[in-house]
Design a protein around this motif. Structure first.
Motif, PDB file in Angstrom:
ATOM      1  N   ASN A  14       0.802  -1.221   0.000  1.00 24.75           N
ATOM      2  CA  ASN A  14       0.000   0.000   0.000  1.00 24.75           C
ATOM      3  C   ASN A  14       0.838   1.276   0.000  1.00 24.75           C
ATOM      4  OD1 ASN A  14      -3.027  -0.356   0.147  1.00 24.75           O
ATOM      5  ND2 ASN A  14      -2.329  -1.951   1.575  1.00 24.75           N
ATOM      6  N   ILE A  15       2.120   1.129   0.343  1.00 23.60           N
ATOM      7  CA  ILE A  15       2.991   2.299   0.518  1.00 23.60           C
ATOM      8  C   ILE A  15       4.030   2.420  -0.597  1.00 23.60           C
ATOM      9  CG2 ILE A  15       4.858   3.169   2.028  1.00 23.60           C
ATOM     10  CD1 ILE A  15       3.185   2.037   4.391  1.00 23.60           C
ATOM     11  N   ASP A  16       4.560   1.274  -0.997  1.00 26.81           N
ATOM     12  CA  ASP A  16       5.728   1.242  -1.875  1.00 26.81           C
ATOM     13  C   ASP A  16       5.326   0.675  -3.234  1.00 26.81           C
ATOM     14  OD1 ASP A  16       8.312   1.152  -2.827  1.00 26.81           O
ATOM     15  OD2 ASP A  16       8.758  -0.770  -1.871  1.00 26.81           O
ATOM     16  N   LEU A  17       5.076   1.569  -4.189  1.00 25.25           N
ATOM     17  CA  LEU A  17       4.648   1.111  -5.520  1.00 25.25           C
ATOM     18  C   LEU A  17       5.772   0.310  -6.178  1.00 25.25           C
ATOM     19  CD1 LEU A  17       2.272   1.251  -7.531  1.00 25.25           C
ATOM     20  CD2 LEU A  17       3.375   3.241  -8.560  1.00 25.25           C
ATOM     21  N   ASP A  18       5.386  -0.807  -6.753  1.00 25.00           N
ATOM     22  CA  ASP A  18       6.318  -1.707  -7.427  1.00 25.00           C
ATOM     23  C   ASP A  18       7.232  -0.932  -8.396  1.00 25.00           C
ATOM     24  OD1 ASP A  18       6.987  -4.493  -8.343  1.00 25.00           O
ATOM     25  OD2 ASP A  18       6.270  -3.633 -10.221  1.00 25.00           O
ATOM     26  N   GLY A  19       8.533  -1.228  -8.357  1.00 19.96           N
ATOM     27  CA  GLY A  19       9.516  -0.515  -9.171  1.00 19.96           C
ATOM     28  C   GLY A  19       9.205  -0.565 -10.659  1.00 19.96           C
ATOM     29  N   LYS A  20       8.630  -1.687 -11.105  1.00 21.22           N
ATOM     30  CA  LYS A  20       8.341  -1.804 -12.539  1.00 21.22           C
ATOM     31  C   LYS A  20       7.152  -0.921 -12.928  1.00 21.22           C
ATOM     32  CE  LYS A  20      10.762  -6.000 -13.200  1.00 21.22           C
ATOM     33  NZ  LYS A  20      10.803  -7.443 -13.223  1.00 21.22           N
ATOM     34  N   ALA A  21       6.225  -0.719 -12.013  1.00 24.83           N
ATOM     35  CA  ALA A  21       5.108   0.194 -12.282  1.00 24.83           C
ATOM     36  C   ALA A  21       5.632   1.627 -12.374  1.00 24.83           C
ATOM     37  CB  ALA A  21       4.050   0.074 -11.180  1.00 24.83           C
ATOM     38  N   GLU A  32       4.727  10.774 -23.791  1.00 23.17           N
ATOM     39  CA  GLU A  32       3.462  11.511 -23.841  1.00 23.17           C
ATOM     40  C   GLU A  32       3.642  12.862 -24.559  1.00 23.17           C
ATOM     41  OE1 GLU A  32       0.125  10.704 -22.632  1.00 23.17           O
ATOM     42  OE2 GLU A  32      -0.021  12.415 -23.971  1.00 23.17           O
ATOM     43  N   ARG A  33       2.707  13.175 -25.481  1.00 27.09           N
ATOM     44  CA  ARG A  33       2.824  14.430 -26.237  1.00 27.09           C
ATOM     45  C   ARG A  33       1.881  15.513 -25.725  1.00 27.09           C
ATOM     46  NH1 ARG A  33       1.495  11.931 -31.903  1.00 27.09           N
ATOM     47  NH2 ARG A  33       0.047  10.895 -30.505  1.00 27.09           N
ATOM     48  N   ASN A  34       0.877  15.118 -24.951  1.00 26.49           N
ATOM     49  CA  ASN A  34      -0.138  16.057 -24.473  1.00 26.49           C
ATOM     50  C   ASN A  34       0.355  16.727 -23.176  1.00 26.49           C
ATOM     51  OD1 ASN A  34      -2.443  16.735 -22.728  1.00 26.49           O
ATOM     52  ND2 ASN A  34      -3.716  15.950 -24.394  1.00 26.49           N
ATOM     53  N   GLU A  35       0.387  18.039 -23.141  1.00 32.99           N
ATOM     54  CA  GLU A  35       0.974  18.760 -21.988  1.00 32.99           C
ATOM     55  C   GLU A  35       0.191  18.516 -20.701  1.00 32.99           C
ATOM     56  OE1 GLU A  35       3.885  20.321 -21.627  1.00 32.99           O
ATOM     57  OE2 GLU A  35       4.271  19.670 -23.676  1.00 32.99           O
ATOM     58  N   LEU A  36      -1.155  18.511 -20.797  1.00 29.48           N
ATOM     59  CA  LEU A  36      -1.971  18.256 -19.596  1.00 29.48           C
ATOM     60  C   LEU A  36      -1.703  16.848 -19.074  1.00 29.48           C
ATOM     61  CD1 LEU A  36      -4.196  19.002 -17.590  1.00 29.48           C
ATOM     62  CD2 LEU A  36      -5.896  18.293 -19.301  1.00 29.48           C
ATOM     63  N   ALA A  37      -1.649  15.895 -20.006  1.00 26.74           N
ATOM     64  CA  ALA A  37      -1.388  14.507 -19.622  1.00 26.74           C
ATOM     65  C   ALA A  37      -0.023  14.375 -18.960  1.00 26.74           C
ATOM     66  CB  ALA A  37      -1.481  13.601 -20.849  1.00 26.74           C
ATOM     67  N   LYS A  38       0.968  15.066 -19.497  1.00 28.00           N
ATOM     68  CA  LYS A  38       2.315  15.041 -18.916  1.00 28.00           C
ATOM     69  C   LYS A  38       2.291  15.535 -17.466  1.00 28.00           C
ATOM     70  CE  LYS A  38       5.559  15.826 -22.641  1.00 28.00           C
ATOM     71  NZ  LYS A  38       6.428  16.761 -23.271  1.00 28.00           N
ATOM     72  N   GLY A  39       1.566  16.626 -17.257  1.00 30.83           N
ATOM     73  CA  GLY A  39       1.464  17.195 -15.908  1.00 30.83           C
ATOM     74  C   GLY A  39       0.848  16.193 -14.934  1.00 30.83           C
ATOM     75  N   ILE A  40      -0.187  15.484 -15.392  1.00 26.03           N
ATOM     76  CA  ILE A  40      -0.846  14.496 -14.515  1.00 26.03           C
ATOM     77  C   ILE A  40       0.112  13.337 -14.209  1.00 26.03           C
ATOM     78  CG2 ILE A  40      -2.734  12.810 -14.360  1.00 26.03           C
ATOM     79  CD1 ILE A  40      -4.368  14.787 -16.153  1.00 26.03           C
ATOM     80  N   LEU A  41       0.825  12.883 -15.235  1.00 23.91           N
ATOM     81  CA  LEU A  41       1.778  11.776 -15.012  1.00 23.91           C
ATOM     82  C   LEU A  41       2.876  12.206 -14.036  1.00 23.91           C
ATOM     83  CD1 LEU A  41       2.019  10.416 -18.674  1.00 23.91           C
ATOM     84  CD2 LEU A  41       1.012   9.224 -16.722  1.00 23.91           C
ATOM     85  N   GLU A  42       3.318  13.452 -14.141  1.00 22.62           N
ATOM     86  CA  GLU A  42       4.333  13.943 -13.189  1.00 22.62           C
ATOM     87  C   GLU A  42       3.794  13.925 -11.769  1.00 22.62           C
ATOM     88  OE1 GLU A  42       6.753  16.865 -16.269  1.00 22.62           O
ATOM     89  OE2 GLU A  42       5.285  17.748 -14.889  1.00 22.62           O
ATOM     90  N   GLU A  43       2.527  14.325 -11.602  1.00 21.65           N
ATOM     91  CA  GLU A  43       1.905  14.313 -10.266  1.00 21.65           C
ATOM     92  C   GLU A  43       1.825  12.889  -9.718  1.00 21.65           C
ATOM     93  OE1 GLU A  43       0.717  16.793  -8.379  1.00 21.65           O
ATOM     94  OE2 GLU A  43       1.054  18.440  -9.776  1.00 21.65           O
ATOM     95  N   ILE A  44       1.483  11.942 -10.612  1.00 25.12           N
ATOM     96  CA  ILE A  44       1.361  10.538 -10.186  1.00 25.12           C
ATOM     97  C   ILE A  44       2.722   9.997  -9.736  1.00 25.12           C
ATOM     98  CG2 ILE A  44       0.923   8.190 -11.043  1.00 25.12           C
ATOM     99  CD1 ILE A  44      -1.356   9.384 -12.763  1.00 25.12           C
ATOM    100  N   VAL A  45       3.768  10.323 -10.508  1.00 24.13           N
ATOM    101  CA  VAL A  45       5.123   9.869 -10.139  1.00 24.13           C
ATOM    102  C   VAL A  45       5.534  10.498  -8.806  1.00 24.13           C
ATOM    103  CG1 VAL A  45       7.569   9.978 -10.800  1.00 24.13           C
ATOM    104  CG2 VAL A  45       5.839   9.379 -12.515  1.00 24.13           C
ATOM    105  N   LEU A  46       5.248  11.783  -8.646  1.00 25.39           N
ATOM    106  CA  LEU A  46       5.606  12.477  -7.400  1.00 25.39           C
ATOM    107  C   LEU A  46       4.828  11.893  -6.217  1.00 25.39           C
ATOM    108  CD1 LEU A  46       7.081  14.821  -5.995  1.00 25.39           C
ATOM    109  CD2 LEU A  46       5.150  16.305  -6.604  1.00 25.39           C
ATOM    110  N   ASN A  47       3.545  11.600  -6.442  1.00 25.62           N
ATOM    111  CA  ASN A  47       2.695  11.060  -5.368  1.00 25.62           C
ATOM    112  C   ASN A  47       3.264   9.762  -4.806  1.00 25.62           C
ATOM    113  OD1 ASN A  47       0.079  10.762  -3.854  1.00 25.62           O
ATOM    114  ND2 ASN A  47      -0.027   8.939  -5.160  1.00 25.62           N
ATOM    115  N   GLN A  48       3.692   8.858  -5.708  1.00 27.38           N
ATOM    116  CA  GLN A  48       4.194   7.575  -5.192  1.00 27.38           C
ATOM    117  C   GLN A  48       5.544   7.753  -4.488  1.00 27.38           C
ATOM    118  OE1 GLN A  48       6.853   5.564  -6.458  1.00 27.38           O
ATOM    119  NE2 GLN A  48       7.435   7.183  -7.887  1.00 27.38           N
ATOM    120  N   GLU A  49       6.323   8.781  -4.897  1.00 28.27           N
ATOM    121  CA  GLU A  49       7.602   9.045  -4.194  1.00 28.27           C
ATOM    122  C   GLU A  49       7.323   9.559  -2.784  1.00 28.27           C
ATOM    123  OE1 GLU A  49      10.180  10.305  -8.152  1.00 28.27           O
ATOM    124  OE2 GLU A  49       9.857  11.824  -6.585  1.00 28.27           O
ATOM    125  N   ILE A  50       6.337  10.454  -2.680  1.00 29.42           N
ATOM    126  CA  ILE A  50       5.981  10.990  -1.347  1.00 29.42           C
ATOM    127  C   ILE A  50       5.488   9.858  -0.454  1.00 29.42           C
ATOM    128  CG2 ILE A  50       4.350  12.483  -0.110  1.00 29.42           C
ATOM    129  CD1 ILE A  50       4.445  14.362  -2.585  1.00 29.42           C
TER     130      ILE A  50
END
Ligand code: SF4
Length: 279
Positions: free
Chosen positions: A21-28, A39-57
């Motif tokens: 529940n805390i540590d997202l699998d490295g391959k994911a 990703e070519r869509n700027e909004l989509a890129k921003g969301i993916l960055e948030e998702i990556v940051l969320n799992q790091e936090i």
């Protein structure tokens, strides 16, 4: 003979339940980062960055990746040379209760689908056990959130529907789901078997490594076709358009009746959480 003590099993399983529940699998995480580069869509890129940051936090602060810490799902392979002098399902449920209580994970299980009274410790788990040869006990765990689970579907197609019919059913299911399963998603596809077998192998497909490929060439071909077709839907991260609708497609198949073609689509959100333990 591998004799496994109950206390050890409960402690080890409770540990992977909390970690999942805390540590997202490295391959994911690697898949998310790779999709960000493409990703070519700027909004989509921003969301993916948030998702990556969320799992790091989540990993750094030891907090859940998502508030929905899910139904506790186990796939267990029990070797014929393993000795357990206790009720395995009861022990797995005890581990779930400990992890969800001590780890302050949200308890989402209700004791009956209609009376909706919370069991307060996230039990019972959904447990699938199969016997195999060997002296190992393999336990795979996934907390399954409702947002993606609720968008999953099963269809009893006809053999004449074939490859193209499967692709159409999966793509229609993903489009109808839109942003509700928190894309980018992972798709577990079960084809063949019976009504219930297709659903179980679709769920089990979600526990495969995100960078692996199906063993059977026909399944691999379907994985690739579905990956391309789903990412061409423009559903995108969180349903707000983009190139990245799915991170991976996993197809598991099983022999079936001459007159049947069951297809189960189990949708997993971007929080593709799972952990494995071998005792
Ligand atoms: S679908 Fe996944 S990311 Fe979305 S709320 Fe549910 S568990 Fe969380």
């Amino acid at each position: 003979m591998n004799v496994i003590a109950r206390d050890r099993l409960v402690a080890e399983v409770a540990r992977i339940v909390e970690e999942a529940n805390i540590d997202l699998d490295g391959k994911a995480v690697a898949c998310l980062k790779a999709s960000l580069l493409k990703e070519r869509n700027e909004l989509a890129k921003g969301i993916l960055e948030e998702i990556v940051l969320n799992q790091e936090i989540a990993r750094n602060e030891r907090i859940p990746i998502c508030q929905d810490t899910g139904v506790a799902v186990f796939f267990v392979e029990l070797g014929n040379d393993v000795k357990l002098e206790f009720d395995l399902e009861a022990a797995l449920n005890e581990a779930v209760a400990i992890a969800y209580t001590d780890g302050f994970l949200r308890k989402s299980m209700v004791r009956h689908p209609l009376d909706r009274v919370n069991t307060k410790d996230n039990t019972p788990a959904v447990i699938h056990v199969k016997t195999v040869m060997g002296s190992a006990l393999r336990i795979r765990f996934a907390p399954k959130g409702a947002g993606s689970e609720n968008m999953s579907k099963i269809a009893m197609l006809t053999p004449a529907d074939g490859f193209a019919g499967i692709v159409k059913f999966v793509v229609d299911t993903v489009k109808a789901a839109g942003g509700r399963p928190c894309p980018p998603i992972v798709l577990g596809i079960g084809i063949g078997g019976t009504f219930e077998k297709a659903a179980v192998i679709a769920k089990e497909a979600l526990l495969r490594e995100l960078d692996d490929e199906a063993i059977l060439p026909r399944d691999r071909e379907l994985e690739e076709a579905l990956y391309q077709a789903v990412n061409a839907t423009n559903v995108g991260p969180m349903g707000l358009s983009g190139d990245t609708t799915c991170l991976a497609v996993k197809v598991n198949s099983y022999p079936c009746h001459i007159a049947s073609l069951p297809v189960a689509v189990n949708i997993q959100c971007h929080a593709a959480r799972h952990k494995e333990l071998i005792l």
